[in-house]
Design an enzyme around this catalytic site. Structure first.
Site, PDB file in Angstrom:
ATOM      1  N   CYS A  13       4.198  12.271   2.577  1.00 27.74           N
ATOM      2  CA  CYS A  13       4.292  10.846   2.235  1.00 27.74           C
ATOM      3  C   CYS A  13       4.779  10.016   3.417  1.00 27.74           C
ATOM      4  O   CYS A  13       4.334   8.878   3.609  1.00 27.74           O
ATOM      5  CB  CYS A  13       5.208  10.642   1.030  1.00 27.74           C
ATOM      6  SG  CYS A  13       6.896  11.266   1.258  1.00 27.74           S
ATOM      7  N   HIS A 268      11.242  10.157  -1.019  1.00 26.56           N
ATOM      8  CA  HIS A 268       9.811   9.841  -0.974  1.00 26.56           C
ATOM      9  C   HIS A 268       9.627   8.519  -0.241  1.00 26.56           C
ATOM     10  O   HIS A 268      10.436   7.599  -0.361  1.00 26.56           O
ATOM     11  CB  HIS A 268       9.264   9.724  -2.400  1.00 26.56           C
ATOM     12  CG  HIS A 268       7.810   9.354  -2.465  1.00 26.56           C
ATOM     13  ND1 HIS A 268       6.815  10.223  -2.096  1.00 26.56           N
ATOM     14  CD2 HIS A 268       7.198   8.194  -2.838  1.00 26.56           C
ATOM     15  CE1 HIS A 268       5.634   9.628  -2.252  1.00 26.56           C
ATOM     16  NE2 HIS A 268       5.851   8.401  -2.694  1.00 26.56           N
TER      17      HIS A 268
END
Length: 323
Positions: A13, A268
């Site tokens: 990510c 994330h």
């Protein structure tokens, strides 16, 4: 055709968010499209600019909602960039930029890439006992902005962070420097002066810090940032080492936010990016891409009691009136 996602290959990510910020920047892609294509298949496989160009073409020519950056990830792993691990976005941004600069063969493109992203700062050291002083210029890819002051008090806005970064610091006690003129260690005044700002300016909010226990900790408190930023209003004359024509270009608009959610050990990344052709904001969350509002972007300001929520980590501003 611009809002195309990137599939997560496994903890990718951070890489995906940074790639979207690079490839949505039309000034960067203008440089990328003029690279020299490596001659052999092996060279093409291991060339980061070329693999990034192939990915851009794949994103713009395909009709899929998302594409996989597999070939680029394999190329990066050949250059000792670890895959399938947690990355720090500021560190990975520097790694990617260095690889791009190293592998672009045309000197004029390397120079353009540097002009596009590189900040120039002058460090100034002045003895407080005599007239001795040292000046040295250095370049950096990002401005690393503390979000706490020296007393661990929270800085309240982005402008506070910028002013604190450029505020002079007195070096006393164990931090004293040797003065060649005095012939001994004396108190020095250390200051940073802004010399040059690039077309694309990256600000790094230092939200990860070490506590007394030596454990990494994330600072999630609210820190608002503006859509427009004028450095002539932020810094004093003493904090600038630039002429009027340079300072006239120091007006910026927010282009992108790389945001982090989660903790320092498990998190994330996603990217909020303003399309330079449409003017709309998009959220790029791996393969998922959606149009968002400025209020959605403001959700990345942070929140003291919600450590797992998204907080802005990299802020990318773009000049309104470049030379």
């Amino acid at each position: 055709t611009e809002a195309i996602g990137l599939y997560n290959l496994g903890q990718s990510c951070c890489l995906n968010s940074l790639l979207q910020v690079f490839l949505m920047n039309i000034h960067f892609t203008g440089i990328l499209r003029r690279i020299t294509v490596p001659s052999s298949p092996a060279q093409r496989r291991n060339n980061v600019p070329y693999q990034m160009l192939l990915l851009l073409e794949k994103m713009q020519c395909g009709k899929c909602k998302a594409v996989g950056p597999t070939d680029l990830a394999c190329c990066l792993s050949e250059h000792r960039v670890k895959m399938f691990v947690q990355h720090d976005a500021a560190q990975l941004f520097l790694t990617l930029w260095n690889l791009l600069k190293k592998q672009m063969k045309k000197p004029e493109l390397v120079e353009e890439l540097s002009e596009l992203y590189t900040i120039c700062i002058q460090e100034h050291l002045a003895c407080q006992k005599c007239s001795f002083e040292i000046k040295s210029n250095s370049t950096m890819l990002t401005l690393p902005l503390p979000v706490l002051d020296a007393n661990s008090h929270r800085l309240k806005t982005l402008v506070d962070c910028l002013q604190y970064f450029f505020h002079p610091e007195e070096l006393t006690g164990q931090n004293m420097c040797f003065c060649q003129q005095c012939g001994r260690k004396t108190t020095f005044l250390q200051s940073m002066k802004l010399v040059h700002l690039p077309q694309t300016l990256t600000l790094h909010l230092k939200r990860f810090c070490f506590e007394r226990s030596s454990c990494m900790h994330k600072l999630s408190h609210s820190l608002p940032f503006p859509q427009e930023l004028d450095f002539r209003e932020v810094l004093t004359e003493d904090q600038c080492q630039a002429d009027d024509s340079e300072k006239a270009t120091w007006q910026y608009e927010l282009f992108a936010v790389v945001a982090h959610s989660g903790s320092s050990s498990c998190g994330h990344y996603c990217a909020y990016i303003r399309s330079l052709t449409e003017g709309h904001w998009y959220c790029f969350n791996d393969s998922q891409v959606c149009q968002v509002s400025w209020d959605d972007v403001k959700c990345t300001y942070g929140h003291s009691n919600l450590y797992w929520r998204e907080t802005a980590y990299l802020l990318i501003y773009m000049k309104k009136h470049p030379q």
